[in-house]
Motif scaffolding. Sequence first.
Motif, mmCIF file in Angstrom:
data_model
loop_
_atom_site.group_PDB
_atom_site.id
_atom_site.type_symbol
_atom_site.label_atom_id
_atom_site.label_comp_id
_atom_site.label_asym_id
_atom_site.label_seq_id
_atom_site.Cartn_x
_atom_site.Cartn_y
_atom_site.Cartn_z
ATOM 1 N N SER A 28 43.970 46.568 46.116
ATOM 2 C CA SER A 28 42.608 46.471 46.649
ATOM 3 C C SER A 28 41.832 45.363 45.934
ATOM 4 O O SER A 28 41.038 44.651 46.553
ATOM 5 C CB SER A 28 41.870 47.804 46.547
ATOM 6 O OG SER A 28 41.676 48.175 45.206
ATOM 7 N N GLN A 29 42.087 45.196 44.653
ATOM 8 C CA GLN A 29 41.424 44.126 43.905
ATOM 9 C C GLN A 29 41.955 42.766 44.370
ATOM 10 O O GLN A 29 41.200 41.808 44.518
ATOM 11 C CB GLN A 29 41.656 44.316 42.413
ATOM 12 C CG GLN A 29 40.790 43.452 41.550
ATOM 13 C CD GLN A 29 40.922 43.833 40.096
ATOM 14 O OE1 GLN A 29 42.029 44.059 39.615
ATOM 15 N NE2 GLN A 29 39.813 43.900 39.400
ATOM 16 N N ARG A 30 43.243 42.692 44.627
ATOM 17 C CA ARG A 30 43.863 41.478 45.150
ATOM 18 C C ARG A 30 43.213 41.091 46.480
ATOM 19 O O ARG A 30 42.899 39.933 46.721
ATOM 20 C CB ARG A 30 45.356 41.753 45.347
ATOM 21 C CG ARG A 30 46.200 40.567 45.592
ATOM 22 C CD ARG A 30 47.658 40.928 45.838
ATOM 23 N NE ARG A 30 48.180 41.917 44.921
ATOM 24 C CZ ARG A 30 49.293 42.610 45.134
ATOM 25 N NH1 ARG A 30 49.993 42.441 46.236
ATOM 26 N NH2 ARG A 30 49.719 43.490 44.255
ATOM 27 N N ALA A 31 43.006 42.081 47.352
ATOM 28 C CA ALA A 31 42.387 41.834 48.657
ATOM 29 C C ALA A 31 40.959 41.326 48.498
ATOM 30 O O ALA A 31 40.548 40.378 49.172
ATOM 31 C CB ALA A 31 42.410 43.109 49.499
ATOM 32 N N LEU A 32 40.202 41.946 47.599
ATOM 33 C CA LEU A 32 38.823 41.519 47.374
ATOM 34 C C LEU A 32 38.748 40.087 46.844
ATOM 35 O O LEU A 32 37.958 39.282 47.335
ATOM 36 C CB LEU A 32 38.145 42.456 46.367
ATOM 37 C CG LEU A 32 37.437 43.666 46.923
ATOM 38 C CD1 LEU A 32 36.997 44.581 45.802
ATOM 39 C CD2 LEU A 32 36.256 43.258 47.763
ATOM 40 N N ALA A 55 26.757 45.057 43.918
ATOM 41 C CA ALA A 55 27.035 44.991 42.477
ATOM 42 C C ALA A 55 28.440 45.495 42.164
ATOM 43 O O ALA A 55 29.144 44.904 41.335
ATOM 44 C CB ALA A 55 25.994 45.789 41.699
ATOM 45 N N GLU A 56 28.857 46.588 42.828
ATOM 46 C CA GLU A 56 30.216 47.106 42.610
ATOM 47 C C GLU A 56 31.273 46.108 43.091
ATOM 48 O O GLU A 56 32.286 45.888 42.413
ATOM 49 C CB GLU A 56 30.402 48.445 43.331
ATOM 50 C CG GLU A 56 29.641 49.597 42.709
ATOM 51 C CD GLU A 56 29.719 50.846 43.575
ATOM 52 O OE1 GLU A 56 30.201 51.873 43.046
ATOM 53 O OE2 GLU A 56 29.317 50.786 44.759
ATOM 54 N N ALA A 57 31.029 45.501 44.240
ATOM 55 C CA ALA A 57 31.966 44.503 44.764
ATOM 56 C C ALA A 57 32.057 43.314 43.808
ATOM 57 O O ALA A 57 33.150 42.839 43.498
ATOM 58 C CB ALA A 57 31.538 44.047 46.153
ATOM 59 N N ARG A 58 30.902 42.845 43.334
ATOM 60 C CA ARG A 58 30.867 41.717 42.402
ATOM 61 C C ARG A 58 31.655 42.053 41.137
ATOM 62 O O ARG A 58 32.448 41.237 40.649
ATOM 63 C CB ARG A 58 29.427 41.359 42.047
ATOM 64 C CG ARG A 58 29.312 40.171 41.095
ATOM 65 C CD ARG A 58 27.882 39.829 40.722
ATOM 66 N NE ARG A 58 27.111 39.432 41.897
ATOM 67 C CZ ARG A 58 26.079 40.128 42.395
ATOM 68 N NH1 ARG A 58 25.702 41.252 41.841
ATOM 69 N NH2 ARG A 58 25.435 39.690 43.459
ATOM 70 N N THR A 59 31.448 43.258 40.597
ATOM 71 C CA THR A 59 32.135 43.670 39.372
ATOM 72 C C THR A 59 33.652 43.696 39.574
ATOM 73 O O THR A 59 34.403 43.193 38.735
ATOM 74 C CB THR A 59 31.637 45.059 38.923
ATOM 75 O OG1 THR A 59 30.237 44.960 38.650
ATOM 76 C CG2 THR A 59 32.373 45.550 37.689
#
Length: 139
Positions: A28-32, A55-59
């Motif tokens: 999921s982090q790879r996708a983001l 903010a969560e997405a940015r982090t």
Amino acid sequence: MNDSTSDAAIGRITAEQLIARMEQLEISQRALVFAYVGLDISLAALARELEITVAEARTRIQEGLMALRADEDVQLLAGISRAGGRADFHDHIQRLQLEAWFCRWCGGFQVQKGRGRLRLTCSDRCRRERYKITQLEGA
């Protein structure tokens, strides 16, 4: 004068190195990271799709980028603004095993619902367009 052939070659080599390093990230982090950096999808759009705050997405994206920057080989890529070309992104999506995260018609970011079959497209419009093309190819 700009040498587009050498720029394209450098971009392809850079993409290969970056893909190899991105495989260390959780999917999921790879996708983001790929959606934000590679496809220029806004933080707001990603947050809305994932039903999290900006903010969560940015982090989550910053954590992924920090993990990549900690890799010595990735540090060698500093100063390169683009890895590969827009036409290469569908190939990158497959190589990073992110097919479920991106629409097979438009390439837009999508989140799977968690039950039922995997969505192949992000919207009814993309589903209809994809269906039209596959029907024409099958005829």
